[in-house]
Structures are given as structure tokens and as C-alpha cells.
Design an enzyme around this catalytic site. Structure first.
Site, short mmCIF file in Angstrom:
data_model
loop_
_atom_site.label_atom_id
_atom_site.label_comp_id
_atom_site.label_asym_id
_atom_site.label_seq_id
_atom_site.Cartn_x
_atom_site.Cartn_y
_atom_site.Cartn_z
N GLY A 62 5.49 4.51 -8.51
CA GLY A 62 6.09 3.11 -8.97
C GLY A 62 5.21 2.11 -8.84
N HIS A 63 4.34 2.04 -7.86
CA HIS A 63 3.33 1.04 -8.01
C HIS A 63 2.50 0.97 -9.15
CE1 HIS A 63 3.94 1.51 -3.70
NE2 HIS A 63 4.21 0.26 -3.71
N LEU B 261 0.24 3.59 -2.07
CA LEU B 261 0.80 3.42 -3.46
C LEU B 261 1.30 4.86 -3.96
CD1 LEU B 261 -2.03 1.59 -4.88
CD2 LEU B 261 -0.12 0.67 -3.91
N ASP C 223 13.67 -2.85 -5.90
CA ASP C 223 14.09 -3.90 -4.70
C ASP C 223 14.59 -5.23 -5.51
OD1 ASP C 223 12.84 -2.68 -2.34
OD2 ASP C 223 10.99 -2.75 -3.88
N GLY D 75 0.61 -1.20 0.02
CA GLY D 75 -0.04 -0.02 -0.10
C GLY D 75 0.93 1.21 0.03
N SER E 220 7.41 4.36 -0.60
CA SER E 220 6.20 4.56 0.31
C SER E 220 6.98 5.33 1.53
CB SER E 220 5.60 3.43 0.77
OG SER E 220 5.26 2.67 -0.33
N ARG E 221 8.18 5.05 1.97
CA ARG E 221 8.88 5.55 3.18
C ARG E 221 9.35 6.80 2.80
NH1 ARG E 221 10.66 0.15 3.02
NH2 ARG E 221 10.16 -0.95 5.11
P1 AMP Z 1 6.15 -2.12 -1.35
O1 AMP Z 1 4.59 -1.63 -1.43
O2 AMP Z 1 7.13 -1.09 -1.19
O3 AMP Z 1 6.27 -3.50 -0.84
O4 AMP Z 1 6.23 -2.32 -3.09
C1 AMP Z 1 5.42 -3.04 -3.69
C2 AMP Z 1 5.99 -3.35 -5.27
O5 AMP Z 1 6.26 -2.35 -5.86
C3 AMP Z 1 7.44 -4.13 -5.06
O6 AMP Z 1 7.55 -5.22 -6.07
C4 AMP Z 1 8.37 -2.87 -5.20
O7 AMP Z 1 9.83 -3.30 -5.69
C5 AMP Z 1 7.64 -2.02 -6.16
N1 AMP Z 1 8.27 -0.87 -6.33
C6 AMP Z 1 8.32 0.21 -5.14
N2 AMP Z 1 8.71 1.27 -5.38
C7 AMP Z 1 9.15 1.40 -7.01
C8 AMP Z 1 9.67 2.06 -7.73
N3 AMP Z 1 9.94 3.35 -7.32
N4 AMP Z 1 9.76 1.84 -9.07
C9 AMP Z 1 9.25 0.55 -9.25
N5 AMP Z 1 8.43 -0.28 -8.48
C10 AMP Z 1 8.54 0.08 -7.26
#
Ligand code: AMP
Length: 281
Positions: free
Chosen positions: A36-37, A33, A152, A31, A188-189
Site C-alpha cells: 500500500g505504501h 511499509l 483511510d 513505517g 501494517s497491523r
Molecule cells: P500508515 O503508515 O498506516 O500511517 O499509512 C501511511 C499512508 O499509507 C496513509 O496515507 C495510508 O492511508 C496509506 N495506506 C495504508 N495502507 C494502505 C493500503 N492498503 N493501500 C493504500 N494506501 C495505504
């Protein structure tokens, strides 16, 4: 678009798609979002008949209780973003639904992929939490394709190994890192990176750019390239937790920098810890 909270609701909602042999694309997230998401959801939308998004802040992958506590939760906005991106189904379970009897099972990948870099610094339990929740989500959603961000990079390799070792009939699709206009990788951070720290956060991208520039200047020795990158980060008053040049498949450190080598960095910036990576070209 529907939002469901239980495994049985999700299974019911996906039954017609499965009967019609529609392809199911899956985007697992925690979440909060951002763009990137959105890139993950949009690629899934282009490539699959049905798109499922999960929103679950998975407690078992947090090594730091404070990080878990202050992890941003913005479900209403997330649901709106999912709708805009053309998601068909949002799975947003409560922890009780995912772990009704607590953490009674763990899916563990062993070896260098989980022991090094993030595994060495956050502890390999972080990746054990990831593989456990991803295995559960794959069993619940049973997607054809699952989308993960290259931001990641180690997680992509860990999940790819999980799929191979447990023979999940799922294709893992990596999606390029989406950045702010000034180069900061979306995360998200980042909401906790403010004021002066927002400028300091550019250190990670500066370190990665410096590695490429040093390589372009003819330097091939990994230690020398790393030293230049660490110096570039120091000018932002940021000291990396690690900055390494590794094989992009095995994550083993390289002595000689070559095209395709992965440069990975993690650094504390104010109250959070940020990560980023780039491939030498
Ligand atoms: P998270 O919600 O941070 O666990 O991320 C969910 C998915 O979104 C993971 O596969 C992350 O690698 C991807 N993600 C997070 N940040 C980015 C970004 N800046 N660009 C592309 N994908 C991202």
C-alpha cells in the site's frame, strides 16, 4: 537516497530542489511499509521531481497505548523498500525532534469530519494528533503534492480540510487501496492478524462486497443494505464496531444508497482493530 533525522538536515537536502523549482512529492507514513505504501511512493515517483518519504510513529494520534507499544517498527526494511520505489529522501525523526518540548501545540479541526466514525470510536483526539503532525510535516517538507491512501478515507477528508482551512499550498492526492490477493486491505497491523484471525479478517471486505451486491440486487434502503453486510460479517464471526453508508464528502449517514456512497467499516479481529471502505458503483 539519503536518510535524515533532523529538520535542518531535511531542509538542507531539499534546498537545491527548491532553488530549481522542482516539484516535491511527499508520502507521510508510520513505517512498517507494505505494498500500500509502495503504491503511494510509486505514484509520487511518477508525478514529481523529488520524492520525500517520512517514517514517524506519531505518538499523539494513538488513543490506545498498547496499540502504540506493539506498532511494528521495521526501519531497515523500510529504507530498502523506499530505495526500491525510487524515493530520494527519507525523513525518519525521533519523537524528540518532532516534539522537543512535548505536546505543546495542537492543530485541531473541529466538526463532523473528526467527530464521526473513527473520531467517534477512537476519540476525536486521534484526528487532532493526525492534523497536528501533518501540519508540522507540511511545514517541514513544504511539498507540492502529498499522497494519502484511500484506505483511510476519513483521514483523506480530514487532511484535505486541514489544507483548505490553513491554506497550505499542497495538493492532496488520494491513492486507491492496495489489497492482498484474497481482498484483505494491506495494513501494517496485519502482522498481528494470524492463524484463524487471518480468515476472520476477510469479514471486512466481505461486508463491503455484500453492500455492493445488495445494492446491485436492487435494494436502496441504507438500513437494509447495512443489515445484509453485518450478516455477511457474522458468518466470519466478526462483529463490526461500525458499518455505515455515508456521503463521501461530508461523511453524513445516507438513508438511500446511491452511486458514489461510501461504505465504511471498522471491526476488532483478534488483537487488532481493522478498517476498510469502498465506494458503491
Ligand atoms: P500508515 O503508515 O498506516 O500511517 O499509512 C501511511 C499512508 O499509507 C496513509 O496515507 C495510508 O492511508 C496509506 N495506506 C495504508 N495502507 C494502505 C493500503 N492498503 N493501500 C493504500 N494506501 C495505504
Amino acid at each position: 537516497m539519503r536518510v535524515v533525522r533532523t529538520v535542518s538536515e531535511l531542509r538542507d537536502a531539499l534546498r537545491p530542489a527548491r532553488r530549481e523549482h522542482s516539484t516535491i512529492g511527499f508520502v507521510p507514513t508510520m513505517g512498517a511499509l507494505h505494498a500500500g505504501h509502495e503504491a503511494l511512493m510509486e505514484q509520487a515517483r511518477r508525478e514529481c521531481d523529488v520524492v520525500v518519504l517520512s517514517i514517524f510513529v506519531n505518538p499523539t494520534q494513538f488513543n490506545d497505548p498498547t496499540d502504540l507499544e506493539r506498532y511494528p517498527r521495521t526501519e531497515e526494511a523500510d529504507v530498502a523498500a523506499a530505495e526500491r520505489a525510487g524515493v530520494d529522501l527519507v525523513f525518519a525523526p525521533f519523537a524528540q525532534e518532532m516534539y522537543p518540548r512535548g505536546a505543546t501545540i495542537e492543530v485541531r479541526l473541529e466538526g463532523p469530519l473528526v467527530d464521526t466514525l473513527e473520531g467517534a470510536h477512537r476519540g476525536s483526539d486521534h484526528f487532532h494528533g493526525v492534523t497536528t503532525v501533518v501540519a508540522k510535516l507540511f511545514n517541514i517538507v513544504q511539498p507540492d503534492v502529498a499522497y494519502f491512501g484511500q484506505k483511510d478515507a476519513q483521514q483523506v477528508l480530514v487532511v484535505t480540510a486541514l489544507v483548505r482551512e490553513l491554506n497550505f499550498p499542497v495538493r492532496i492526492q488520494a491513492v486507491q487501496t492496495v489489497r492482498e490477493p484474497d481482498g484483505l486491505a494491506m495494513s501494517s497491523r496485519n502482522v498481528h492478524v494470524q492463524g484463524r484471525n487471518r480468515e476472520r479478517a476477510l469479514a471486512l471486505k466481505a461486508g463491503l462486497d455484500s453492500a455492493q451486491a445488495t445494492y446491485d440486487g436492487g435494494e436502496r434502503d441504507a438500513d437494509a443494505v447495512i443489515a445484509a453486510s453485518v450478516a455477511a460479517m457474522a458468518s466470519y464471526e466478526v462483529d463490526p464496531e461500525y458499518l455505515a453508508i455515508v456521503d463521501r464528502v461530508t461523511l453524513e449517514p445516507l438513508r438511500t444508497v446511491e452511486p458514489g456512497a461510501l461504505v465504511v467499516v471498522a471491526a476488532p479481529v483478534g488483537p487488532v482493530r481493522l478498517i476498510d471502505n469502498a465506494t458503491i458503483h
